[in-house]
Design a protein around this motif. Structure first.
Motif, PDB file in Angstrom:
ATOM      1  N   ILE A  16     -15.819  62.489 -38.170  1.00  5.40           N
ATOM      2  CA  ILE A  16     -14.336  63.731 -38.149  1.00  5.40           C
ATOM      3  C   ILE A  16     -14.314  64.261 -36.540  1.00  5.40           C
ATOM      4  N   VAL A  17     -15.723  64.617 -36.149  1.00  4.16           N
ATOM      5  CA  VAL A  17     -15.796  65.462 -34.829  1.00  4.16           C
ATOM      6  C   VAL A  17     -15.219  64.373 -33.811  1.00  4.16           C
ATOM      7  N   GLU A  18     -15.714  63.062 -33.877  1.00  5.81           N
ATOM      8  CA  GLU A  18     -15.441  61.936 -32.782  1.00  5.81           C
ATOM      9  C   GLU A  18     -13.811  61.947 -32.974  1.00  5.81           C
ATOM     10  N   ASN A  19     -13.304  61.558 -34.214  1.00  8.34           N
ATOM     11  CA  ASN A  19     -11.840  61.636 -34.442  1.00  8.34           C
ATOM     12  C   ASN A  19     -11.022  62.804 -33.706  1.00  8.34           C
ATOM     13  N   THR A  20     -11.646  63.960 -33.974  1.00  6.91           N
ATOM     14  CA  THR A  20     -10.972  65.180 -33.487  1.00  6.91           C
ATOM     15  C   THR A  20     -11.066  65.217 -31.908  1.00  6.91           C
ATOM     16  N   ARG A  21     -12.052  64.888 -31.453  1.00  6.22           N
ATOM     17  CA  ARG A  21     -12.375  64.758 -29.857  1.00  6.22           C
ATOM     18  C   ARG A  21     -11.066  63.613 -29.259  1.00  6.22           C
ATOM     19  N   TYR A  22     -11.057  62.744 -29.660  1.00 11.01           N
ATOM     20  CA  TYR A  22     -10.139  61.588 -29.538  1.00 11.01           C
ATOM     21  C   TYR A  22      -8.543  61.928 -29.274  1.00 11.01           C
TER      22      TYR A  22
ATOM     23  N   VAL B 274      -6.179  62.710 -26.328  1.00 12.61           N
ATOM     24  CA  VAL B 274      -4.817  62.082 -26.329  1.00 12.61           C
ATOM     25  C   VAL B 274      -3.884  62.972 -26.104  1.00 12.61           C
ATOM     26  N   THR B 275      -4.130  64.195 -26.977  1.00 11.73           N
ATOM     27  CA  THR B 275      -3.061  65.276 -26.640  1.00 11.73           C
ATOM     28  C   THR B 275      -2.834  65.924 -25.577  1.00 11.73           C
ATOM     29  N   MET B 276      -3.919  66.192 -25.035  1.00 12.36           N
ATOM     30  CA  MET B 276      -4.001  66.649 -23.629  1.00 12.36           C
ATOM     31  C   MET B 276      -3.508  65.829 -22.612  1.00 12.36           C
ATOM     32  N   ILE B 277      -3.784  64.470 -22.699  1.00  8.64           N
ATOM     33  CA  ILE B 277      -3.234  63.431 -21.682  1.00  8.64           C
ATOM     34  C   ILE B 277      -1.655  63.494 -21.755  1.00  8.64           C
ATOM     35  N   ILE B 278      -1.099  63.612 -23.000  1.00 14.09           N
ATOM     36  CA  ILE B 278       0.368  63.636 -23.416  1.00 14.09           C
ATOM     37  C   ILE B 278       1.079  64.766 -22.925  1.00 14.09           C
ATOM     38  N   CYS B 279       0.392  65.854 -22.994  1.00 15.88           N
ATOM     39  CA  CYS B 279       0.913  67.147 -22.378  1.00 15.88           C
ATOM     40  C   CYS B 279       0.706  67.279 -20.768  1.00 15.88           C
ATOM     41  N   LEU B 280      -0.053  66.444 -20.428  1.00 16.45           N
ATOM     42  CA  LEU B 280      -0.159  66.537 -18.999  1.00 16.45           C
ATOM     43  C   LEU B 280       0.945  65.444 -18.364  1.00 16.45           C
ATOM     44  N   LEU B 281       1.032  64.474 -18.844  1.00 15.97           N
ATOM     45  CA  LEU B 281       2.027  63.489 -18.433  1.00 15.97           C
ATOM     46  C   LEU B 281       3.514  64.169 -18.904  1.00 15.97           C
ATOM     47  N   PHE B 282       3.725  64.786 -19.965  1.00 16.38           N
ATOM     48  CA  PHE B 282       4.821  65.353 -20.000  1.00 16.38           C
ATOM     49  C   PHE B 282       5.230  66.466 -19.268  1.00 16.38           C
ATOM     50  N   GLY B 283       4.145  67.195 -18.869  1.00 15.90           N
ATOM     51  CA  GLY B 283       4.404  68.362 -17.781  1.00 15.90           C
ATOM     52  C   GLY B 283       4.565  67.866 -16.332  1.00 15.90           C
ATOM     53  N   LEU B 284       3.923  66.953 -16.076  1.00 16.36           N
ATOM     54  CA  LEU B 284       4.286  66.325 -14.756  1.00 16.36           C
ATOM     55  C   LEU B 284       5.636  65.570 -14.536  1.00 16.36           C
ATOM     56  N   SER B 285       6.098  64.965 -15.752  1.00 11.41           N
ATOM     57  CA  SER B 285       7.431  64.419 -15.891  1.00 11.41           C
ATOM     58  C   SER B 285       8.465  65.437 -15.700  1.00 11.41           C
ATOM     59  N   LEU B 286       8.280  66.662 -16.356  1.00 11.80           N
ATOM     60  CA  LEU B 286       9.026  67.681 -16.244  1.00 11.80           C
ATOM     61  C   LEU B 286       9.074  68.250 -14.844  1.00 11.80           C
ATOM     62  N   THR B 287       8.052  68.552 -14.310  1.00 14.14           N
ATOM     63  CA  THR B 287       7.891  68.926 -12.836  1.00 14.14           C
ATOM     64  C   THR B 287       8.553  68.014 -12.052  1.00 14.14           C
ATOM     65  N   THR B 288       8.529  66.771 -12.031  1.00 11.37           N
ATOM     66  CA  THR B 288       9.016  65.785 -11.287  1.00 11.37           C
ATOM     67  C   THR B 288      10.661  65.903 -11.288  1.00 11.37           C
ATOM     68  N   TYR B 289      10.830  65.997 -12.696  1.00 11.25           N
ATOM     69  CA  TYR B 289      12.469  66.142 -12.755  1.00 11.25           C
ATOM     70  C   TYR B 289      13.018  67.155 -12.104  1.00 11.25           C
ATOM     71  N   PHE B 290      12.458  68.547 -12.468  1.00  5.32           N
ATOM     72  CA  PHE B 290      13.024  69.772 -11.950  1.00  5.32           C
ATOM     73  C   PHE B 290      12.982  69.595 -10.616  1.00  5.32           C
ATOM     74  N   THR B 291      11.806  69.138 -10.000  1.00  2.54           N
ATOM     75  CA  THR B 291      11.533  69.091  -8.437  1.00  2.54           C
ATOM     76  C   THR B 291      12.762  68.303  -7.698  1.00  2.54           C
ATOM     77  N   GLN B 292      12.885  67.175  -8.339  1.00  8.45           N
ATOM     78  CA  GLN B 292      13.992  66.440  -7.760  1.00  8.45           C
ATOM     79  C   GLN B 292      15.595  66.881  -8.032  1.00  8.45           C
ATOM     80  N   ASP B 293      15.668  67.675  -9.146  1.00  6.89           N
ATOM     81  CA  ASP B 293      16.964  68.375  -9.421  1.00  6.89           C
ATOM     82  C   ASP B 293      17.131  69.492  -8.357  1.00  6.89           C
ATOM     83  N   ILE B 294      16.088  70.394  -7.956  1.00  8.72           N
ATOM     84  CA  ILE B 294      16.251  71.184  -7.115  1.00  8.72           C
ATOM     85  C   ILE B 294      16.518  70.713  -5.623  1.00  8.72           C
TER      86      ILE B 294
END
Length: 133
Positions: free
Chosen positions: A100-106, A110-130
């Protein structure tokens, strides 16, 4: 005699605790068998005490060495079965909790990576928009 009575009382309390906490039908059966074996040993102990109080130490000794020792061996076997079962259950729970601990870490990584990628995508989108405005 007083010490034997105190130890018996403590042992019976421990059996009550084990009855309440043991898991599974097999565990309940094992604790019941060990408890019953302990209770059936009582008449032998009482007879040894009775013989000792009468001064019949040789008879008490023979009873302890023969019937008592045989019964103690049986009782030890029953308690060892119970201890092995409890140890196996504990190992199983430990293994399951590690998984359970191993699965929770995984999932967290994965959630942190998805959030980071989503945040970078939003940042890139808004930067390009500006920049394009």
């Amino acid at each position: 005699i007083e010490l034997v009575n105190e130890e018996e009382k403590e042992t019976l309390q421990l059996f009550d605790t084990i009855h309440k906490q043991i898991l599974g039908d097999e565990g309940r059966t094992l604790v019941s068998n060990a408890h019953e074996a302990f209770l059936k040993w009582r008449p032998i102990r009482k007879e040894v005490i009775k013989l000792s109080e009468k001064g019949e130490f040789k008879k008490a000794q023979l009873l302890t060495q023969n019937k008592g020792a045989t019964y103690v061996d049986f009782l030890i076997l029953e308690v060892e079965k119970l201890a092995a079962y409890a140890g196996d259950k504990a190992m199983m729970f430990n293994t399951n909790s590690s998984k359970i601990v191993e699965n929770t870490r995984y999932i967290a990584i994965v959630t942190m990576i998805i959030c980071l990628l989503f945040g970078l995508s939003l940042t890139t989108y808004f930067t390009q928009d500006i920049i394009n405005v």
